[in-house]
Design an enzyme around this catalytic site. Structure first.
Site, short mmCIF file in Angstrom:
data_model
loop_
_atom_site.label_atom_id
_atom_site.label_comp_id
_atom_site.label_asym_id
_atom_site.label_seq_id
_atom_site.Cartn_x
_atom_site.Cartn_y
_atom_site.Cartn_z
N CYS A 263 -46.87 -66.39 -79.02
CA CYS A 263 -46.05 -67.12 -77.91
C CYS A 263 -45.24 -66.53 -77.31
O CYS A 263 -45.33 -66.49 -75.93
CB CYS A 263 -45.78 -68.53 -78.55
SG CYS A 263 -45.74 -69.00 -80.14
N HIS B 199 -38.75 -70.42 -75.17
CA HIS B 199 -39.11 -69.50 -76.11
C HIS B 199 -38.86 -67.83 -75.85
O HIS B 199 -39.42 -67.14 -76.28
CB HIS B 199 -40.80 -69.50 -76.49
CG HIS B 199 -40.91 -69.59 -77.86
ND1 HIS B 199 -42.04 -69.50 -78.71
CD2 HIS B 199 -39.86 -69.70 -79.00
CE1 HIS B 199 -41.92 -69.63 -79.91
NE2 HIS B 199 -40.72 -69.81 -80.27
#
Ligand SMILES: *[C@@H]1O[C@H](CO)[C@@H](O)[C@H](O)[C@H]1NC(C)=O
Ligand SMILES: *[C@@H]1O[C@H](CO)[C@@H](O)[C@H](O)[C@H]1NC(C)=O
Ligand SMILES: *[C@@H]1O[C@H](CO)[C@@H](O)[C@H](O)[C@H]1NC(C)=O
Length: 437
Positions: free
Chosen positions: A74, A137
């Site tokens: 990710c 993130h």
């Protein structure tokens, strides 16, 4: 004279308005899924066909069957998407451990460097309003936050929704509204790990719709980055979707996200901005096959998330832009074979002049026999007379394939009890079959 002036002025105003309308920069919506695999969409072959909105989006837009993320994990994948640069360049990698550990848990110090020029920064300079909804993130320390890197608004979290933690050894992950947290996962934003119930996807949908409404009426171009994460463990879905799929909680999460996609596209159309909005759907990396039944499907591809095999990096991808992107593009029935007037995407009626191949010397059917040649003329007559004769004696049966009803599928074939494989179908709802592929 005065009238002429008024008319000229009016025309001038109109033409300026037209030019402005024409030149208005397009809006952008990126819908980025989390750990959703290539094989999770009906349009990519998922057999339960539980993604009607995505399948419709694909039908109306363009499927990119060979689309890759920059990384099978990710954080590096998202950093690459936002910066347009590979993780090795934008810093989202590690040299002290295996590459697959290059992500950003809340213990990580680093984040997206200021030197990186992110997509929202470029768009902000061009007058866009930018919003991220969901998982960032790219670093959880404040200097790395979305509002420091081009976004005007944020609703979501800097890290994965892992937890619950005890707030002693580890704090629960905060959820931000813009620059400030408004609660934490498991405390204020419930994810019930027993039942899988959470309202987060519904919140993310609502945030998106509210943003689109506000921006559509403001008139300035916008960028929405919809980075939802229900298909990342721990999986979740809201009550109306729990238990609704044939694929467990993962499938429920997919169905709810698919529903959200439909809501967003419908909102764009209702607001009258769809024709000026480029929408792109994809996923950050392949499905987490190691999560077994809590992970998705990468279709025919090997392995998944955290590997550099096809399953790790080839992503579902759909582009949608009414009147700009021609509908129904990108599904290649004959991959790798492009033969003029033979392997065409459009259905061609060749009844009047049937295509004729010599499968003896051309078993691949690559070179049809040209209709003006004597070979064609010699052979077609005999073939057509056989066809005519066949038609004359043909007694057509009642068409059996006109109607479809999900309730009649192989839900509970004989003997399914013994295998524990009896499933309950939906109530009967016969509809004319459509074959969107
Ligand atoms: C989700 O929202 C509904 C309706 O407001 C509420 O009844 C339910 O308790 C919520 N679920 C969770 C897990 O927060
Ligand atoms: C293919 O069809 C087009 C018209 O539809 C025609 O102009 C062209 O010559 C054809 N090409 C071949 C190789 O037959
Ligand atoms: C295909 O072409 C034939 C002959 O030209 C015609 O009779 C038939 O109606 C056409 N079929 C379709 C579906 O258009």
């Amino acid at each position: 004279m005065a009238d002429v002036k008024v008319l000229v002025l009016l025309m001038f105003t109109l033409s300026v308005t037209c030019i402005r309308a024409k030149e208005k920069p397009p809006n952008f919506v990126i819908m980025l899924m989390d750990d959703m695999g290539w094989g999770d969409l009906g349009v990519f072959g998922e057999p339960n066909k539980e993604t009607p909105y995505l399948d419709k989006m694909a039908q109306e837009g363009m499927v990119l069957p060979n689309f890759y993320s920059a990384n099978p994990l990710c954080s590096p994948s998202r950093a690459a998407l936002m910066s347009g640069r590979l993780p090795i360049r934008n810093g989202f990698y590690t040299t002290n451990d295996h590459a697959r550990n290059a992500y950003t848990p809340q213990v990580i110090m680093g984040g997206i460097p200021d030197e990186e020029i992110l997509l929202p920064e470029i768009l902000k300079d061009a007058g866009y309003r930018n919003k991220i909804i969901g998982k960032w993130h790219l670093g959880q320390q404040p200097q790395y936050h979305p509002l420091k890197h081009g976004f005007d608004e944020w609703f979501g979290a800097p890290n994965c929704h892992f937890g619950p933690y005890n707030n002693k050894n580890t704090p629960n992950i905060p959820v931000y509204k813009n620059a400030e947290m408004v609660g934490r996962y498991y405390q204020d934003f419930v994810i019930d790990k027993q039942t899988g119930e959470s309202n987060l996807t519904q919140m993310y949908i609502q945030e998106a719709l509210t943003f689109l409404e506000a921006e559509a009426s403001s008139g300035s171009p916008f960028f929405l980055y919809w980075a939802v994460d229900a298909t990342h463990e721990p999986l979740y879905a809201s009550k109306p979707f729990l238990g609704k799929s044939h694929r467990g909680l993962y499938g429920d999460a997919v169905m709810e996200l698919d529903f959200g996609v439909g809501q967003i596209l419908n909102k764009l159309m209702a607001l009258g901005v769809a024709e000026n909005t480029f929408v792109f759907f994809s996923s950050d990396n392949g499905a987490a096959t190691y999560a077994k039944t809590h992970g998705g499907s990468n279709g025919p591809f090997l392995c998944g998330k955290e590997t550099t095999f096809e399953g790790g990096m080839r992503e579902p991808a759909i582009a949608w832009w009414p009147n700009r992107i021609k509908p129904g593009q990108g599904i290649d029935f004959c991959p790798g074979e492009s033969i003029a007037n033979v392997t065409t995407h459009d259905q061609v009626n060749n009844t009047a002049q049937p295509l004729l191949f010599h499968v003896g010397r051309d078993p691949g059917e690559k070179y049809f026999i040209r209709p003006h040649t004597s070979e064609y003329k010699q052979n077609i007559g005999g073939i057509l007379s056989v066809v005519e004769d066949h038609k004359k004696h043909l007694v057509p049966g009642k068409p059996q394939l006109n109607w479809c009803d999900n309730s009649v599928m192989n839900w509970s074939p004989p003997g399914c009890e013994k295998l524990g494989q009896c499933y309950k179908g939906p109530p009967s709802n016969p509809q004319k079959c459509v074959w969107p592929h």
